[in-house]
Design a protein around this motif. Structure first.
Motif, short mmCIF file in Angstrom:
data_model
loop_
_atom_site.label_atom_id
_atom_site.label_comp_id
_atom_site.label_asym_id
_atom_site.label_seq_id
_atom_site.Cartn_x
_atom_site.Cartn_y
_atom_site.Cartn_z
N ILE A 177 -4.45 -0.93 -5.35
CA ILE A 177 -3.03 -0.68 -5.58
C ILE A 177 -2.50 -1.59 -6.69
N LEU A 222 -2.18 1.25 -9.06
CA LEU A 222 -1.06 2.04 -8.56
C LEU A 222 0.08 1.14 -8.14
N GLY A 281 2.14 2.14 -5.25
CA GLY A 281 1.52 2.44 -3.98
C GLY A 281 1.29 3.93 -3.76
N VAL A 303 0.84 -1.20 0.00
CA VAL A 303 0.00 0.00 0.00
C VAL A 303 0.87 1.25 0.00
#
Lengths: 290, 325
Positions: free
Chosen positions: B301, B305, B308, B250
Motif C-alpha cells: 500500500i 497504493l 489503500g 490498508v
C-alpha cells in the motif's frame, strides 16, 4: 539510600551494556545520517541477527564470538539486498511513508520469527558464562567485558573506516550533499545500499556480542527499537559521537533505573528521556539540526 | 450519487439483518469488524485526514479502558455513566500529547515515535501502580444486564459496535464537508502552506487529536465491557496501535470508508489463515501468519497504493470521481 558499592556496580554494568547499545545506535544513526530515513525495522533486524547467532551455535556449535565475521558479513548482505529490493525503491516522498514501510518490514520479520522459531525464550550457554572478574566492589561477568571491548574496537574500526577509506569518504560526502556527491561521480544508489548494509552489519555484530549474556524472543526487536531510538535522539540524529555518548548514558540509566525503581518501573527512564529530549531539545546533545 | 445511496442502504440493511441469519460465532466476528473499524476511524481522523501519523494510538484506547474500569470497580459507578468519563479522559490525554508535541514542533516520524513512547510510559506506569492493580489487570464483575453495559445475547453488542461504526463514519463524513476538515487536509498536504494561508495549524492539530483521543477511548470502554478484563499489555501494548494504523492504511487513509474496508480485509485474512491452519498442520500458529500477510499488504500500500483499497475501488470505478474537498 543504597550502598555506594551497589551503585558503583550498577554504573559499571550499565556502561558494559551501553557499550553494546552504542553499536546498535551507530547503525541506526548511520542509516539516518546518510539516507535520511528512520529505520523502524532496526530492532526487528537485530532480533533476526540474534536468532542467526543462536542457530549457528545450536546447529553448528559455533561460539558467538567466533561467528562474528560470518554474521557481520551476512547482515551486510541482508541489509544491502533489503535496501535494493524494497526500501530504496519506495523511499520516495514523505518520511512517514518510509517509517510505515519499515514498520511493515518489522511486522513481517517479528511474526515470521514467531511462526518459524516459536515464542520461547532462547539463550546460549557459553562455557565461560559463569566466569566473573572482580573490579573494586563489583563482580562483572567475563562475557560482558569481552563484548564491551569488542564493541568499542568495532566502533573505533568503523570510525576509522568512515574517516579514511574511499567508501567512507564517499558516504560522508553523500550524507552532507547528495546532489553534489552525484555530480562528482559517486555512485549514489549503490552507496545508499552500502550504507544501509553497514548499518545492518552493526546489528549483526551487536547480536554476536549480546547473545552470550542476553536472550532472544520474537519480541526482542520491539524491546530494542525504543532503546535504539532513544540513544540516537539523545545523541542527536546522525551524530556518531552522539550515538556513542548516548549509548553509555542509556545503559547507565537503564541499570540505575532498575536499581532504584525496580524491575517494572525502572524501564520508564528510557521512554521518559526519549519524550523529554524530543520535546525540549530535539537536536539532541550533538546534533546539528533536524 | 443515487447509486451510491442505494449501495449504502443495501449495505446497512445487510449489516442489520446479518446477525439474525448466522450463528453466534459469526456474530462475534461481525462485531469485531465494526469495533476495529471504529477504533481504526479514530486513528484515521488524526492520521489519515490530518496526516498526523501515530504509532501509539493505543494510549487513548487504554486510557478509556482503564478509566471506565476503575470508576466501576473501585468507585462503584454505573458502566454507562463511566463511558463519557472515559471519553473525557481520552480527550484530555489527546489534548495533552498534542499540546506538548505540537508546541515542540514535532512532525512526521518524530510525532509518530513520541506517541509510541507515550504509550510505553502509560504501559509501564499501569504495570506498576496500585490503582490499576499492576500487571494482574482488572476484572469487571460479570452481571449481564443491559443497564450494566453487559449483554447475554451477542446480538446486542454487535448492534452497539455497528452503531459506533456508523457514528464514526458520520463524523468522518462531516469532516469531509466542514471547513475544519478542509483545514486538516490542507495541513496534511502542506503544513507551511496551510500556515501561510492563515490556518492556525497548532490549534487545528490539537483539536483533531483531542477528538481522536475521545473516540478511541470510547472504543477502550467498549472493549472492556465485552471482555470484562483489561491489563497493561492489552491496554497499552503496541498490537492495538498497529491494528488501528493497519486497517486505516490498508483500507485507505483519509477516506470515509477506509477503516471499515480495511477491517473487513483484516478479518477476512484472519479467517482464511484460520482455515489454512486447519488444512496445513505445519501452520498451526494463526495469528503471526495473518499479521505477516498484513505487513506485506502495508508495504504494498505504501509503495503502490497511497489511497489503500479505497483507491483501488475508485480507480476501477468507471466514472472518475470527485476527490475529497
Amino acid at each position: 539510600m543504597l550502598d555506594p558499592a551497589i551503585i558503583f556496580a550498577g554504573v559499571l554494568n550499565g556502561l558494559l551494556a551501553g557499550g553494546i547499545y552504542v553499536l546498535v545506535a551507530v547503525g541506526l544513526t548511520l542509516i539516518y545520517g546518510v539516507l535520511h530515513i528512520i529505520n523502524f525495522a532496526h530492532g526487528s533486524l537485530l532480533m533476526l541477527a540474534m536468532y542467526a547467532v543462536f542457530f549457528l551455535w545450536r546447529l553448528l556449535g559455533i561460539d558467538p564470538y567466533v561467528a562474528l565475521p560470518l554474521v557481520i558479513g551476512g547482515a551486510f548482505i541482508f541489509g544491502f539486498v533489503l535496501y535494493r529490493l524494497l526500501i530504496g525503491r519506495f523511499s520516495h516522498g514523505r518520511d512517514e511513508n518510509i517509517l510505515l514501510l519499515t514498520l511493515g518490514v518489522s511486522i513481517v520479520v517479528d511474526n515470521a520469527a514467531l511462526l518459524f522459531f516459536g515464542g520461547d525464550t532462547e539463550t546460549i550457554a557459553v562455557p565461560y558464562a559463569g566466569t566473573f572478574v572482580e573490579l573494586g566492589a563489583a563482580f562483572l561477568p567475563l562475557p560482558k567485558i569481552i563484548s564491551f571491548v569488542a564493541s568499542v574496537l568495532l566502533c573505533a574500526g568503523l570510525g576509522i573506516y568512515m574517516a579514511k577509506s574511499d567508501t567512507g569518504k564517499a558516504i560522508r560526502a553523500l550524507a552532507k550533499e547528495r546532489h553534489g556527491a552525484r555530480l562528482v561521480g559517486i555512485d549514489v544508489d549503490k552507496l545508499f545500499a552500502v550504507s544501509y548494509g553497514i548499518g545492518i552489519a552493526c546489528l549483526g555484530a551487536a547480536a554476536c556480542l549480546l547473545m552470550p549474556t542476553f536472550y532472544v524472543t520474537p519480541s526482542s526487536g520491539y524491546a530494542f527499537v525504543l532503546v535504539a531510538f532513544t540513544i540516537v535522539v539523545l545523541g542527536g540524529m546522525g551524530s556518531f559521537t552522539g550515538a556513542a555518548v548516548g549509548g553509555f548514558l542509556i545503559g547507565v540509566t537503564e541499570s540505575l533505573g532498575g536499581l532504584f525503581l525496580g524491575e517494572q518501573l525502572g524501564q520508564i527512564g528510557i521512554s521518559l528521556i526519549f519524550i523529554l529530549i524530543l520535546l525540549f531539545k530535539p537536536t539532541g546533545l550533538f546534533g546539528g539540526g533536524r | 450519487m443515487r447509486g451510491r445511496a442505494l449501495l449504502l442502504a443495501a449495505g446497512l440493511a445487510a449489516a442489520l439483518a446479518y446477525p439474525l441469519l448466522v450463528p453466534n460465532y459469526l456474530i462475534t466476528v461481525g462485531m469485531l469488524i465494526f469495533f476495529t473499524a471504529f477504533i481504526g476511524q479514530s486513528w484515521n481522523i488524526a492520521g489519515g485526514f490530518a496526516g498526523q501519523t501515530s504509532f501509539g494510538h493505543v494510549v487513548f484506547f487504554g486510557t478509556g479502558a482503564y478509566t471506565s474500569t476503575i470508576l466501576q470497580v473501585t468507585y462503584g459507578w454505573n458502566a454507562w455513566l463511566s463511558w463519557p468519563a472515559a471519553m473525557a479522559a481520552g480527550a484530555a490525554v489527546g489534548w495533552m500529547i498534542a499540546v506538548l508535541s505540537f508546541r515542540a514542533g514535532l512532525r512526521g516520524s518524530y510525532f509518530a515515535l513520541i506517541t509510541l513512547a507515550f504509550a510505553e510510559v502509560f504501559r509501564i506506569v499501569s504495570n506498576s501502580v496500585p490503582f490499576t492493580r499492576g500487571g494482574l489487570g482488572m476484572l469487571i464483575k460479570a452481571d449481564p444486564r443491559p443497564e450494566n453495559f453487559q449483554f447475554r445475547d451477542p446480538i446486542w453488542i454487535y448492534y452497539l459496535a455497528l452503531l459506533l461504526c456508523i457514528v464514526s463514519i458520520l463524523i468522518a463524513w462531516q469532516l469531509t464537508r466542514s471547513r475544519f476538515g478542509a483545514r486538516l487536509v490542507a495541513i496534511r498536504e502542506n503544513e507551511d502552506a496551510a500556515r501561510a494561508l492563515g490556518i492556525d495549524v497548532f490549534t487545528e492539530k490539537v483539536k483533531v487529536l483531542t477528538l481522536s483521543g475521545a473516540m478511541c477511548a470510547a472504543g477502550g470502554t467498549f472493549y472492556v465491557q465485552k471482555y470484562l478484563y483489561i491489563d497493561p499489555s492489552i491496554a497499552f501494548g503496541v498490537e492495538k496501535s498497529v491494528e488501528m494504523l493497519l486497517v486505516s492504511m490498508v483500507g485507505g487513509a483519509g477516506t470515509i470508508f477506509g477503516p471499515l474496508i480495511g477491517s473487513v480485509a483484516l478479518t477476512g485474512i484472519n479467517e482464511i489463515t484460520r482455515w489454512l491452519a486447519g488444512v496445513v498442520p505445519a501452520l498451526k500458529n494463526v495469528q503471526p501468519l495473518s499479521l505477516i500477510v498484513y505487513g506485506i499488504m502495508l508495504m504494498l500500500i505504501v509503495a503502490r497504493l497511497p489511497d489503500g483499497l479505497m483507491g483501488l475501488f475508485r480507480r476501477s470505478a468507471a466514472k472518475p470521481e470527485q476527490r475529497r474537498a
